[in-house]
Design an enzyme around this catalytic site. Structure first.
Site, short mmCIF file in Angstrom:
data_model
loop_
_atom_site.label_atom_id
_atom_site.label_comp_id
_atom_site.label_asym_id
_atom_site.label_seq_id
_atom_site.Cartn_x
_atom_site.Cartn_y
_atom_site.Cartn_z
N CYS A 17 0.67 3.40 3.07
CA CYS A 17 1.21 2.74 4.22
C CYS A 17 2.74 3.07 4.14
CB CYS A 17 0.75 1.12 4.41
SG CYS A 17 -0.65 0.96 5.07
N HIS A 19 -8.56 8.17 2.38
CA HIS A 19 -7.78 9.46 2.67
C HIS A 19 -8.81 10.67 2.50
CE1 HIS A 19 -7.56 7.83 -1.47
NE2 HIS A 19 -7.71 9.07 -1.91
N CYS A 35 0.98 -1.28 0.08
CA CYS A 35 -0.12 0.04 -0.01
C CYS A 35 1.04 1.30 0.11
CB CYS A 35 -0.90 -0.17 1.17
SG CYS A 35 -1.78 1.45 1.56
N ASN A 91 -12.96 9.83 -2.03
CA ASN A 91 -13.60 8.98 -2.90
C ASN A 91 -13.62 7.35 -2.41
OD1 ASN A 91 -13.61 11.18 -4.75
ND2 ASN A 91 -11.55 11.08 -5.23
N HIS A 96 -4.35 1.26 8.46
CA HIS A 96 -4.68 0.91 7.18
C HIS A 96 -6.34 0.55 7.01
CE1 HIS A 96 -4.63 -0.07 2.83
NE2 HIS A 96 -5.51 -1.02 3.27
N ASP A 150 -0.71 16.61 -1.96
CA ASP A 150 -1.09 15.52 -3.15
C ASP A 150 0.03 15.70 -4.46
OD1 ASP A 150 -3.65 14.00 -4.15
OD2 ASP A 150 -2.43 14.51 -5.55
#
Ligand code: AMP
Ligand code: ZN
Length: 112
Positions: free
Chosen positions: A6, A98, A3, A85, A45, A29
């Site tokens: 992570c 997130h 991930c 999202n 996670h 971002d």
């Protein structure tokens, strides 16, 4: 687990960190969609919004408790938008929960 967020939290992948506490990590971002575009993630996670439960929701409340300080530090005194999202229809591309903080300009009224 493979991930990317992570790995960012662990420091294995570099990020533009803007905030961190025991449960929350926030960073810029890599592909900003507004003058300010910050991602806020739980240090645990969690796949997506759809996997929030009573067992992990303290990480989510910690995120929302941190957001005002993150926004203030980013200079978002005129307001901002917080988005998550979820899944295919939500166009989630990274499968670690997130929250996007977007601001620094007048955002569109449109949300889809
Ligand atoms: P979403 O499409 O809601 O899953 O959002 C994923 C976001 O992660 C996108 O806005 C990407 O630009 C951002 N992103 C992907 N990889 C990285 C990275 N290594 N560092 C910072 N942001 C990233
Ligand atoms: Zn993860």
């Amino acid at each position: 687990m493979d991930c990317i967020f992570c790995k960012i939290i662990k420091g294995d992948i570099p990020s533009g960190k803007v905030y961190e506490n025991e449960k929350v990590y926030a960073f810029k971002d890599i592909n900003p969609q507004a003058p300010v575009h910050i991602l806020v993630v739980p240090k645990l996670h969690i796949d997506s919004c759809d996997m929030i439960s009573a067992e992990n929701s303290s990480y989510v409340s910690a995120i929302f408790e941190a957001i005002p300080a993150i926004a203030k530090e980013a200079g978002l005194s005129e307001g901002y938008r917080v988005i998550t999202n979820c899944g295919a229809h939500g166009c989630q591309s990274v499968k670690h929960l997130h929250f996007h903080i977007l601001g620094g300009k007048q955002l569109s009224e449109k949300m889809d």
